[in-house]
Scaffold this active site. Structure first.
Site: not given
Length: 257
Positions: A105-106, A108, A123, A134, A152, A217
């Site tokens: 989900q990172n 980076d 993501h 565009c 852009c 975790n």
């Protein structure tokens, strides 16, 4: 198949060694040791920036320069970060055939930088900018300058090619992630409480398809009491280092039946 009175990390290593068909689902927690703050919590991004004000597609379309205040910080932090031991540990498990894919989900890019080859970016990624008018795309390093808002060629303001609230998950990433969840033998949930939809469905899909869910975790999450089979408490780097050592022990390869 919840871990009983035995050593949970040895039980997790046994499952990984026997099944050798694991997939990892990672979230912000795995990158904290690389200096990237998580989004939630007292020190998280959402404590500084209200996500409804800074992280929705509507907010970007209405006030893109304001949203770029937050995006500038994200680009700067992600661009200066390096993979930590947890990213490298997952890449090593892939290299030895234990882990088949990483669903992250990172945004980076640290899994790829650590050497992971099969990475599904749920993501998106901060390394690319896209025009929402565009749809032309550019490498971030070619268009973004600190303190400036990237434009852009058509004159509109670019946004990072990441999923903001109100945007759909890229269909291919979602399809691939759900397929990996259905066919894996073990799902490693690392550094995420899997609360954001539809990523929260991935552990459930894996569980319902017969996978063991191993959660890494520091603290219990909403998954721990409902979906997780084995909860390994600690930092991602510490736990993955321990798992890697156990998997290198004699007799830790696939078992004959």
């Amino acid at each position: 198949m919840r871990a009983g009175g035995g050593d949970p990390i040895r039980e997790a290593a046994r499952l990984l060694a026997e099944r050798r068909n694991a997939v990892a689902l990672t979230g912000a927690g795995i990158s904290v040791e690389s200096g990237i703050p998580s989004f939630r919590g007292a020190q998280g991004m959402w404590a500084k920036y209200d996500p409804m004000e800074y992280a929705t597609l509507h907010a970007f379309l209405q006030s893109p320069r304001k949203v770029w205040e937050m995006l500038t910080e994200m680009v700067s932090v992600c661009g200066g970060s390096m993979p930590n031991a947890a990213h490298k540990g997952l890449a090593a498990l892939e290299a030895t055939g234990v882990v088949r894919a990483v669903i992250t989900q990172n945004v980076d890019g640290l899994h790829q930088a650590a050497g992971s080859r099969r990475v599904i970016e749920y993501h998106g990624n901060m390394e690319e900018l896209v025009c929402v008018f565009c749809w032309k795309r550019y490498p971030t390093r070619e268009r973004w300058i600190p303190g400036a808002v990237p434009l852009c060629d058509c004159g509109e303001i670019l946004k990072p090619n990441v999923v903001l609230f109100g945007e759909p998950i890229p269909w291919l990433a979602q399809e691939q992630a759900e397929e990996e969840a259905r066919i894996c033998g073990v799902l490693l949930v690392i550094g995420t409480s899997a609360q954001v939809s539809p990523a929260c469905d991935i552990p459930r899909i894996a569980k319902e398809s017969g996978a063991a869910v191993v959660e890494i975790n520091p603290e219990p999450t909403s998954l721990t009491a409902t979906v997780t089979d084995i909860h390994l408490r600690g930092s991602a780097s510490e736990v993955l280092r321990s798992l890697g050592k156990l998997l290198q022990e004699p007799g830790s390869g696939p078992q004959e039946h």
